[in-house]
Design a protein around this motif. Structure first.
Motif, mmCIF file in Angstrom:
data_model
loop_
_atom_site.group_PDB
_atom_site.id
_atom_site.type_symbol
_atom_site.label_atom_id
_atom_site.label_comp_id
_atom_site.label_asym_id
_atom_site.label_seq_id
_atom_site.Cartn_x
_atom_site.Cartn_y
_atom_site.Cartn_z
ATOM 1 N N PRO A 2 97.388 -65.485 -111.661
ATOM 2 C CA PRO A 2 98.052 -65.774 -110.385
ATOM 3 C C PRO A 2 99.083 -64.693 -110.049
ATOM 4 O O PRO A 2 99.550 -63.960 -110.917
ATOM 5 C CB PRO A 2 98.744 -67.114 -110.626
ATOM 6 N N ARG A 3 99.450 -64.633 -108.784
ATOM 7 C CA ARG A 3 100.374 -63.605 -108.318
ATOM 8 C C ARG A 3 101.757 -63.758 -108.953
ATOM 9 O O ARG A 3 102.374 -62.788 -109.344
ATOM 10 C CB ARG A 3 100.491 -63.674 -106.795
ATOM 11 N N LEU A 4 102.245 -64.990 -109.059
ATOM 12 C CA LEU A 4 103.563 -65.238 -109.635
ATOM 13 C C LEU A 4 103.440 -65.779 -111.051
ATOM 14 O O LEU A 4 102.591 -66.625 -111.333
ATOM 15 C CB LEU A 4 104.341 -66.243 -108.782
ATOM 16 N N SER A 5 104.324 -65.313 -111.916
ATOM 17 C CA SER A 5 104.332 -65.814 -113.291
ATOM 18 C C SER A 5 104.993 -67.193 -113.327
ATOM 19 O O SER A 5 105.697 -67.583 -112.391
ATOM 20 C CB SER A 5 105.108 -64.853 -114.185
ATOM 21 N N PRO A 6 104.793 -67.953 -114.407
ATOM 22 C CA PRO A 6 105.431 -69.267 -114.492
ATOM 23 C C PRO A 6 106.959 -69.159 -114.531
ATOM 24 O O PRO A 6 107.654 -70.019 -114.007
ATOM 25 C CB PRO A 6 104.882 -69.865 -115.777
ATOM 26 N N LEU A 7 107.464 -68.092 -115.114
ATOM 27 C CA LEU A 7 108.902 -67.883 -115.151
ATOM 28 C C LEU A 7 109.466 -67.704 -113.741
ATOM 29 O O LEU A 7 110.487 -68.293 -113.387
ATOM 30 C CB LEU A 7 109.221 -66.658 -116.012
ATOM 31 N N THR A 8 108.773 -66.912 -112.928
ATOM 32 C CA THR A 8 109.209 -66.681 -111.552
ATOM 33 C C THR A 8 109.135 -67.963 -110.733
ATOM 34 O O THR A 8 110.034 -68.258 -109.940
ATOM 35 C CB THR A 8 108.344 -65.596 -110.893
ATOM 36 N N ARG A 9 108.100 -68.732 -110.909
ATOM 37 C CA ARG A 9 107.957 -69.987 -110.161
ATOM 38 C C ARG A 9 109.044 -70.983 -110.539
ATOM 39 O O ARG A 9 109.621 -71.651 -109.677
ATOM 40 C CB ARG A 9 106.597 -70.603 -110.421
ATOM 41 N N ALA A 10 109.337 -71.102 -111.836
ATOM 42 C CA ALA A 10 110.383 -72.023 -112.278
ATOM 43 C C ALA A 10 111.750 -71.569 -111.769
ATOM 44 O O ALA A 10 112.581 -72.389 -111.364
ATOM 45 C CB ALA A 10 110.391 -72.116 -113.801
ATOM 46 N N TRP A 11 111.993 -70.263 -111.766
ATOM 47 C CA TRP A 11 113.256 -69.710 -111.266
ATOM 48 C C TRP A 11 113.417 -70.034 -109.777
ATOM 49 O O TRP A 11 114.487 -70.431 -109.333
ATOM 50 C CB TRP A 11 113.287 -68.209 -111.505
ATOM 51 N N LYS A 12 112.331 -69.852 -109.008
ATOM 52 C CA LYS A 12 112.380 -70.142 -107.574
ATOM 53 C C LYS A 12 112.635 -71.629 -107.322
ATOM 54 O O LYS A 12 113.392 -71.992 -106.418
ATOM 55 C CB LYS A 12 111.088 -69.721 -106.890
ATOM 56 N N ASP A 13 112.005 -72.488 -108.091
ATOM 57 C CA ASP A 13 112.228 -73.922 -107.925
ATOM 58 C C ASP A 13 113.674 -74.297 -108.234
ATOM 59 O O ASP A 13 114.290 -75.082 -107.510
ATOM 60 C CB ASP A 13 111.291 -74.722 -108.824
ATOM 61 N N ALA A 14 114.212 -73.751 -109.310
ATOM 62 C CA ALA A 14 115.595 -74.055 -109.672
ATOM 63 C C ALA A 14 116.562 -73.536 -108.612
ATOM 64 O O ALA A 14 117.547 -74.200 -108.285
ATOM 65 C CB ALA A 14 115.926 -73.452 -111.036
ATOM 66 N N ARG A 15 116.268 -72.368 -108.045
ATOM 67 C CA ARG A 15 117.127 -71.820 -106.985
ATOM 68 C C ARG A 15 117.043 -72.642 -105.709
ATOM 69 O O ARG A 15 117.987 -72.677 -104.936
ATOM 70 C CB ARG A 15 116.732 -70.384 -106.674
ATOM 71 N N ALA A 16 115.933 -73.305 -105.477
ATOM 72 C CA ALA A 16 115.777 -74.119 -104.268
ATOM 73 C C ALA A 16 116.361 -75.514 -104.447
ATOM 74 O O ALA A 16 116.966 -76.064 -103.521
ATOM 75 C CB ALA A 16 114.300 -74.212 -103.900
ATOM 76 N N VAL A 17 116.196 -76.097 -105.615
ATOM 77 C CA VAL A 17 116.580 -77.497 -105.822
ATOM 78 C C VAL A 17 118.071 -77.650 -106.122
ATOM 79 O O VAL A 17 118.710 -78.584 -105.632
ATOM 80 C CB VAL A 17 115.735 -78.116 -106.961
#
Length: 73
Positions: free
Chosen positions: A51-66
């Motif tokens: 996938p384009r985004l790694s799991p680390l990047t996705r988790a970081w984005k979720d934490a920054r949004a929530v």
């Protein structure tokens, strides 16, 4: 004569300590990371490509949004 009672009791935004913000951020990030690793691995197996985004990047984005949503009240 001026009327000071109209705007006298305005609400000010309460500032949150950075330490408290980072504790919540770390907690959300640590809970989101395993879920994104599982989703990333299933998506990799299913589509046979990374996938384009790694799991680390996705988790970081979720934490920054929530995390800011918690403190908005």
């Amino acid at each position: 004569m001026s009327d000071y009672t109209v705007n006298g009791d305005t609400q000010h935004v309460k500032r949150v300590h950075k330490a408290e913000f980072f504790v919540y951020f770390a907690l959300i990030f640590s809970l989101a990371l395993p879920l994104h690793v599982l989703g990333w691995s299933f998506q990799t197996i299913r589509h046979a490509k990374l996938p384009r985004l790694s799991p680390l990047t996705r988790a970081w984005k979720d934490a920054r949004a929530v995390t800011p949503m918690i403190f908005r009240g």
